[in-house]
Scaffold this active site. Structure first.
Site, PDB file in Angstrom:
ATOM      1  N   GLU A 238       0.852  -1.196   0.000  1.00 57.48           N
ATOM      2  CA  GLU A 238       0.000   0.000   0.000  1.00 57.48           C
ATOM      3  C   GLU A 238       0.881   1.237   0.000  1.00 57.48           C
ATOM      4  O   GLU A 238       1.658   1.451   0.917  1.00 57.48           O
ATOM      5  CB  GLU A 238      -0.912  -0.013   1.230  1.00 57.48           C
ATOM      6  CG  GLU A 238      -1.719   1.225   1.443  1.00 57.48           C
ATOM      7  CD  GLU A 238      -2.516   1.654   0.233  1.00 57.48           C
ATOM      8  OE1 GLU A 238      -2.252   2.763  -0.286  1.00 57.48           O
ATOM      9  OE2 GLU A 238      -3.394   0.898  -0.207  1.00 57.48           O
ATOM     10  N   LYS A 239       0.754   2.060  -1.030  1.00 58.90           N
ATOM     11  CA  LYS A 239       1.653   3.198  -1.240  1.00 58.90           C
ATOM     12  C   LYS A 239       1.415   4.394  -0.323  1.00 58.90           C
ATOM     13  O   LYS A 239       2.164   5.354  -0.365  1.00 58.90           O
ATOM     14  CB  LYS A 239       1.580   3.640  -2.695  1.00 58.90           C
ATOM     15  CG  LYS A 239       0.209   4.143  -3.120  1.00 58.90           C
ATOM     16  CD  LYS A 239       0.183   4.400  -4.607  1.00 58.90           C
ATOM     17  CE  LYS A 239      -1.243   4.669  -5.059  1.00 58.90           C
ATOM     18  NZ  LYS A 239      -1.358   4.608  -6.500  1.00 58.90           N
ATOM     19  N   HIS A 240       0.387   4.386   0.503  1.00 62.70           N
ATOM     20  CA  HIS A 240       0.077   5.526   1.365  1.00 62.70           C
ATOM     21  C   HIS A 240       0.619   5.406   2.787  1.00 62.70           C
ATOM     22  O   HIS A 240       0.659   6.383   3.521  1.00 62.70           O
ATOM     23  CB  HIS A 240      -1.437   5.715   1.451  1.00 62.70           C
ATOM     24  CG  HIS A 240      -2.059   6.100   0.157  1.00 62.70           C
ATOM     25  ND1 HIS A 240      -2.553   5.164  -0.726  1.00 62.70           N
ATOM     26  CD2 HIS A 240      -2.266   7.307  -0.412  1.00 62.70           C
ATOM     27  CE1 HIS A 240      -3.033   5.788  -1.784  1.00 62.70           C
ATOM     28  NE2 HIS A 240      -2.880   7.084  -1.622  1.00 62.70           N
TER      29      HIS A 240
ATOM     30  N   HIS B 185       4.388   6.529  -4.514  1.00 59.60           N
ATOM     31  CA  HIS B 185       3.154   7.304  -4.451  1.00 59.60           C
ATOM     32  C   HIS B 185       3.292   8.479  -5.413  1.00 59.60           C
ATOM     33  O   HIS B 185       4.345   9.114  -5.475  1.00 59.60           O
ATOM     34  CB  HIS B 185       2.913   7.824  -3.029  1.00 59.60           C
ATOM     35  CG  HIS B 185       1.584   8.481  -2.874  1.00 59.60           C
ATOM     36  ND1 HIS B 185       1.323   9.747  -3.346  1.00 59.60           N
ATOM     37  CD2 HIS B 185       0.432   8.040  -2.321  1.00 59.60           C
ATOM     38  CE1 HIS B 185       0.067  10.058  -3.089  1.00 59.60           C
ATOM     39  NE2 HIS B 185      -0.498   9.032  -2.458  1.00 59.60           N
TER      40      HIS B 185
ATOM     41  N   HIS C  88      -2.683  14.587  -7.029  1.00 60.02           N
ATOM     42  CA  HIS C  88      -2.582  13.442  -6.114  1.00 60.02           C
ATOM     43  C   HIS C  88      -1.213  13.473  -5.436  1.00 60.02           C
ATOM     44  O   HIS C  88      -0.197  13.241  -6.091  1.00 60.02           O
ATOM     45  CB  HIS C  88      -2.764  12.136  -6.903  1.00 60.02           C
ATOM     46  CG  HIS C  88      -2.850  10.920  -6.047  1.00 60.02           C
ATOM     47  ND1 HIS C  88      -2.804   9.657  -6.591  1.00 60.02           N
ATOM     48  CD2 HIS C  88      -2.991  10.749  -4.710  1.00 60.02           C
ATOM     49  CE1 HIS C  88      -2.910   8.762  -5.618  1.00 60.02           C
ATOM     50  NE2 HIS C  88      -3.022   9.401  -4.460  1.00 60.02           N
TER      51      HIS C  88
ATOM     52  N   CYS D 203      -2.888  11.987   2.521  1.00 62.31           N
ATOM     53  CA  CYS D 203      -2.962  12.030   1.058  1.00 62.31           C
ATOM     54  C   CYS D 203      -4.170  12.893   0.699  1.00 62.31           C
ATOM     55  O   CYS D 203      -5.260  12.706   1.252  1.00 62.31           O
ATOM     56  CB  CYS D 203      -3.135  10.625   0.495  1.00 62.31           C
ATOM     57  SG  CYS D 203      -3.452  10.595  -1.292  1.00 62.31           S
TER      58      CYS D 203
ATOM     59  N   HIS E 235      -6.844  10.346  -0.667  1.00 63.16           N
ATOM     60  CA  HIS E 235      -7.189   9.110   0.045  1.00 63.16           C
ATOM     61  C   HIS E 235      -7.125   9.215   1.561  1.00 63.16           C
ATOM     62  O   HIS E 235      -7.174   8.208   2.252  1.00 63.16           O
ATOM     63  CB  HIS E 235      -6.311   7.960  -0.466  1.00 63.16           C
ATOM     64  CG  HIS E 235      -6.483   7.746  -1.923  1.00 63.16           C
ATOM     65  ND1 HIS E 235      -5.507   8.070  -2.840  1.00 63.16           N
ATOM     66  CD2 HIS E 235      -7.541   7.278  -2.634  1.00 63.16           C
ATOM     67  CE1 HIS E 235      -5.948   7.797  -4.053  1.00 63.16           C
ATOM     68  NE2 HIS E 235      -7.179   7.321  -3.966  1.00 63.16           N
TER      69      HIS E 235
END
Length: 124
Positions: free
Chosen positions: A16-18, A46, A52, A109, A112
């Site tokens: 998960e990139k966050h 990310h 974004h 983010c 997100h």
């Protein structure tokens, strides 16, 4: 009404990139200075565009016998492609502790929301 904790997401930073990644030793000596690094996107990059991006990362430490966490660092990322400038999602600081506890990292983010991670550290 939701509490803020119910809105914070987590996950495996390798998938998960966050998720903020905490780079710190698992054990250190009392009053030993060490580097604490927080990053995002070590395994999965990310995006960093106006549309974004990660806006900030905050780092807290809660001693094992403490009631409240202590804010250790706040890293803000301001360049998201403007004028071809980009900031990498990495923050570093030096820390000295007297007791064992847990680091908590929180990132935001713009698309997100909030993400968290934690890591225990022992003082020998």
């Amino acid at each position: 009404m939701n509490k803020i904790g119910e809105l914070i997401q987590n996950g495996d930073w390798k998938g998960e990139k966050h998720v903020p990644i905490i780079h710190a030793p698992k054990t250190v000596g009392t009053d030993e200075t060490f580097e604490l690094q927080i990053s995002i996107g070590d395994e999965i990059a990310h995006p960093n565009t106006l549309e974004h991006h990660i806006k900030w990362i905050k780092v807290f430490f809660k001693p094992d016998n403490g009631k409240f966490p202590i804010e250790l660092a706040n890293f803000e990322f301001q360049a998201h492609g403007e004028g071809d400038c980009i900031t990498n999602y990495v923050g570093k600081t030096e820390v000295k502790l007297k007791q064992s506890g847990t680091f908590y990292a929180l990132s935001y983010c713009n698309l997100h929301g909030l993400w968290e991670n934690s890591q225990k550290i022992e003082i020998k």
